[in-house]
Write a protein that holds these residues in place. Structure first.
Motif, mmCIF file in Angstrom:
data_model
loop_
_atom_site.group_PDB
_atom_site.id
_atom_site.type_symbol
_atom_site.label_atom_id
_atom_site.label_comp_id
_atom_site.label_asym_id
_atom_site.label_seq_id
_atom_site.Cartn_x
_atom_site.Cartn_y
_atom_site.Cartn_z
ATOM 1 N N GLY A 1 42.387 47.872 29.834
ATOM 2 C CA GLY A 1 42.681 46.529 29.300
ATOM 3 C C GLY A 1 43.510 45.736 30.291
ATOM 4 N N LEU B 1 41.340 44.796 33.228
ATOM 5 C CA LEU B 1 40.446 43.661 32.961
ATOM 6 C C LEU B 1 41.221 42.353 33.017
ATOM 7 C CD1 LEU B 1 38.367 45.080 29.973
ATOM 8 C CD2 LEU B 1 37.652 44.843 32.335
ATOM 9 N N GLN B 2 42.445 42.392 32.500
ATOM 10 C CA GLN B 2 43.256 41.172 32.504
ATOM 11 C C GLN B 2 43.582 40.725 33.921
ATOM 12 O OE1 GLN B 2 45.611 39.975 29.597
ATOM 13 N NE2 GLN B 2 44.046 40.727 28.254
ATOM 14 N N LEU C 1 33.754 41.169 19.617
ATOM 15 C CA LEU C 1 33.439 40.783 20.993
ATOM 16 C C LEU C 1 32.203 41.513 21.515
ATOM 17 C CD1 LEU C 1 37.056 40.560 22.394
ATOM 18 C CD2 LEU C 1 35.468 38.666 22.131
ATOM 19 N N LEU C 2 31.916 42.678 20.926
ATOM 20 C CA LEU C 2 30.670 43.367 21.302
ATOM 21 C C LEU C 2 29.467 42.715 20.610
ATOM 22 C CD1 LEU C 2 31.628 47.161 21.192
ATOM 23 C CD2 LEU C 2 31.175 45.782 23.199
ATOM 24 N N PRO D 1 29.077 39.130 19.664
ATOM 25 C CA PRO D 1 29.688 37.797 19.593
ATOM 26 C C PRO D 1 28.970 36.819 18.659
ATOM 27 C CG PRO D 1 28.581 38.113 21.679
ATOM 28 C CD PRO D 1 28.548 39.432 20.984
ATOM 29 N N VAL E 1 38.584 24.883 19.470
ATOM 30 C CA VAL E 1 38.680 26.033 20.381
ATOM 31 C C VAL E 1 37.567 27.031 20.054
ATOM 32 C CG1 VAL E 1 40.176 27.877 21.197
ATOM 33 C CG2 VAL E 1 41.162 25.702 20.483
ATOM 34 N N SER E 2 36.977 27.575 21.105
ATOM 35 C CA SER E 2 35.886 28.529 20.914
ATOM 36 C C SER E 2 36.353 29.751 20.121
ATOM 37 C CB SER E 2 35.385 28.963 22.281
ATOM 38 O OG SER E 2 34.753 30.208 22.172
ATOM 39 N N GLY E 3 35.564 30.125 19.133
ATOM 40 C CA GLY E 3 35.886 31.301 18.325
ATOM 41 C C GLY E 3 35.931 32.566 19.148
ATOM 42 N N ILE E 4 35.035 32.668 20.114
ATOM 43 C CA ILE E 4 34.998 33.854 20.978
ATOM 44 C C ILE E 4 36.322 33.971 21.732
ATOM 45 C CG2 ILE E 4 33.945 34.858 23.054
ATOM 46 C CD1 ILE E 4 31.280 33.778 22.131
ATOM 47 N N PHE E 5 36.781 32.837 22.240
ATOM 48 C CA PHE E 5 38.011 32.855 23.014
ATOM 49 C C PHE E 5 39.213 33.227 22.136
ATOM 50 C CE2 PHE E 5 41.663 30.859 25.103
ATOM 51 C CZ PHE E 5 41.590 31.517 26.303
ATOM 52 N N ALA F 1 39.201 36.835 21.543
ATOM 53 C CA ALA F 1 39.614 37.580 22.737
ATOM 54 C C ALA F 1 41.133 37.534 22.912
ATOM 55 C CB ALA F 1 38.921 37.020 23.973
ATOM 56 N N VAL F 2 41.724 36.375 22.644
ATOM 57 C CA VAL F 2 43.183 36.251 22.773
ATOM 58 C C VAL F 2 43.869 37.144 21.730
ATOM 59 C CG1 VAL F 2 45.152 34.677 22.467
ATOM 60 C CG2 VAL F 2 43.155 33.935 23.761
ATOM 61 N N SER G 1 43.607 40.797 22.742
ATOM 62 C CA SER G 1 44.511 41.245 23.805
ATOM 63 C C SER G 1 45.969 41.191 23.348
ATOM 64 C CB SER G 1 44.291 40.486 25.119
ATOM 65 O OG SER G 1 44.312 39.123 24.894
#
Lengths: 215, 309
Positions: A31, A34-35, A144-145, A147, A157-161, A164-165, A168
């Motif tokens: 993790g 990746l960051q 996230l796997l 989406p 704001v994008s739901g995916i983003f 992800a926030v 993390s």
């Protein structure tokens, strides 16, 4: 000073804990990797880090089912039940012991026994981590796997983003938990005693000076 | 009789399996491509009664190799172009005949619903290209119907998508004549106008032009609302921080694409990743503060444990 041994950790629990420990450590390392970005080679290359992170995530999830059902169907689950009486007073007392009391000859307020595997502060932290943070990190990880399941936009704001926030951020708090977990585990009969317990299953309970058990 | 039937059946089956790309298999023998796949062509001038060889207009030379892998490979030229083109010289007024647009075939078709052609059309009409060139700026200006491949859906990796997508833009934006025809003015040098961009080459190789030059949305695979340059993303933080623009379409579609290949393992091994989550400045700051507090707390505790032993 009476020292006694209690068989605290049954085999299934130790297997779960070992897989979970390795899985979570891999997830934290990859993790962070990746960051650090595509160009960064923190421990492992970026594409490998993604693969390891995904595989470890799925393993920890499946393993979580073992923990969840294990606690549901064995007597281990009762250690997680919170008493409403002195709901805040009890963990505060334990925190006071860690921060001040243990250096001033105070006895552990909640010594461990057959009936009490976790002190109140430990119990609350475990509940928050295992029944809130970990399920949330699993859900966001799977989102996230997959989406297409995520809401497209939350306001602008994008739901995916957002997912992800959140994922993390939870990962970060689990990392903080791990640091504290490992440190408090060193407060035992001797610094390595609690680590041996989770391998062998047998835990030292010290009668009067208040071993605090693993945390 | 039975043998005749078997031969007939075999011929039919054979022709079915060869249905794909059958028209372009041998361009030299194809009525149109024998001229339109070469830089020059020959014909019999009946007026002068002699054989002549002339240069082909370079814009009318077709890439027959690319045609055989394009999405419209199963169609012959005269499926879309007038049958009158079969004769040479071609009649002058044929040029004025309207050609079918993408929506004429794909609009309202359930088979192509996932491509969202109607929404793409709406987006294009909002774009700077439509402002500059009106209805004449049709799909084929970017997506050459002869050779187009839906790379974003079929590519093995993101780089291939980036490369194919950017080449579409460069067809005009790196070609003075094409650019001038649409814009009516001289083409700016891309390297010059992007001089402000750090690591320019790296960006050009790894990021699609449309990532900064369109209004990106999660719900449309490729945003087609190409905005004026004044509205393009110029702020590093927009991609490399909080409200990451890179988060959206490519991540989702790469992920779905990998999964559609059917194997469970693809879920785990897909290489998509949402970039920039750690660069939400407030969260980054907060996480560092929390981490320092925790490590500091542990350190102080250890010191006291040693002192009070």
């Amino acid at each position: 000073m009476a020292t006694d041994k209690i068989y605290y950790y049954p085999l299934w629990l130790r297997i779960w804990h070992a897989i979970n420990a390795i899985g979570i450590i891999l997830l934290i390392i990859t993790g962070i990797s990746l960051q650090s970005g595509v160009e960064s080679w923190f421990v492992v290359p970026f594409d490998k880090a993604i693969d390891i992170h995904n595989a470890a995530g799925v393993t920890v999830t499946l393993n979580y089912l073992l923990y969840f059902f294990g606690n549901m169907f064995t007597k281990n689950g009762k250690f997680y039940i919170v008493k409403p009486k002195a709901f805040l007073k009890r963990p505060i007392k334990q925190a006071y012991y860690y921060a001040w009391g243990m250096f001033h000859g105070m006895k552990a307020p909640y010594p461990l026994s057959e009936k009490r595997k976790f002190n109140p502060l430990q119990k609350y932290t475990y509940i928050l981590t295992m029944y809130l943070a970990v399920p949330c990190v699993i859900i966001t990880g799977f989102a996230l796997l997959f989406p297409e399941l995520i809401i497209e936009k939350v306001y602008n704001v994008s739901g995916i983003f957002m997912t992800a926030v959140f994922h993390s951020a939870l990962g970060f708090f689990i990392s903080i938990f791990l640091i504290i977990h490992l440190y408090i585990a060193s407060i035992g009969k001797n610094p390595l005693d609690n680590f041996k317990s989770i391998v062998t299953g047998w835990h030292h309970v010290t009668g009067n000076n208040g071993s605090n058990g693993t945390k | 009789m039975r043998i005749l039937l078997i031969i007939l059946l075999a011929t039919c089956l054979g022709s079915l399996t060869q249905a794909k790309a059958q028209y372009y298999d041998d361009p030299k023998e194809h009525q149109c491509l024998k001229c339109h796949s070469n830089t020059s062509y020959s014909f019999h001038n009946e007026l002068m009664d002699r054989e002549e060889k002339r240069m082909m207009n370079p814009y009318y030379v077709l890439d027959t190799v690319a045609m055989r892998t394009g999405v419209h490979q199963v169609f012959d030229c005269t499926d879309c172009h007038s049958y009158e083109y079969s004769t040479y010289p071609h009649q002058a007024n044929l040029k004025l005949e309207p050609l079918a647009t993408c929506l004429d075939c794909h609009g309202g078709d359930e088979t192509f619903a996932s491509y969202q052609f109607e929404r793409i059309d709406e987006e294009v009409q909002k774009s700077v290209h439509f402002d500059a060139y009106g209805e004449s700026f049709n799909c084929s200006k970017c997506h050459d119907q002869h050779t187009y491949r839906p790379i974003a859906r079929t590519a093995e990796n993101v780089k291939e998508i980036v490369d194919y997508s950017n080449k579409m833009c460069l067809t005009c934006h790196a070609n003075m004549q094409r650019y001038e025809m649409v814009a009516g003015r001289e083409k700016p040098e891309l390297v010059q106008v992007h001089r402000w961009l750090p690591n320019q080459q790296l960006h050009f190789e790894n990021v699609r032009c449309i990532e900064c030059h369109t209004d990106v949305t999660d719900s449309l695979m490729v945003s087609h609302n190409i905005r004026p340059k004044t509205q393009a993303v110029r702020n590093c933080i927009e991609c490399h921080s909080g409200n990451s623009k890179l988060k959206a379409s490519l991540y989702k579609y790469e992920n779905l694409q990998k999964r559609s290949e059917g194997v469970l393992g693809n879920i785990i091994s897909n290489d998509s990743y949402v970039i920039g989550t750690h660069q939400v400045p407030f969260l980054q700051w907060l996480s560092v503060v929390i981490l320092i507090c925790v490590l500091g707390g542990v350190l102080v505790h250890v010191i006291f444990r040693i002192l009070k032993k």
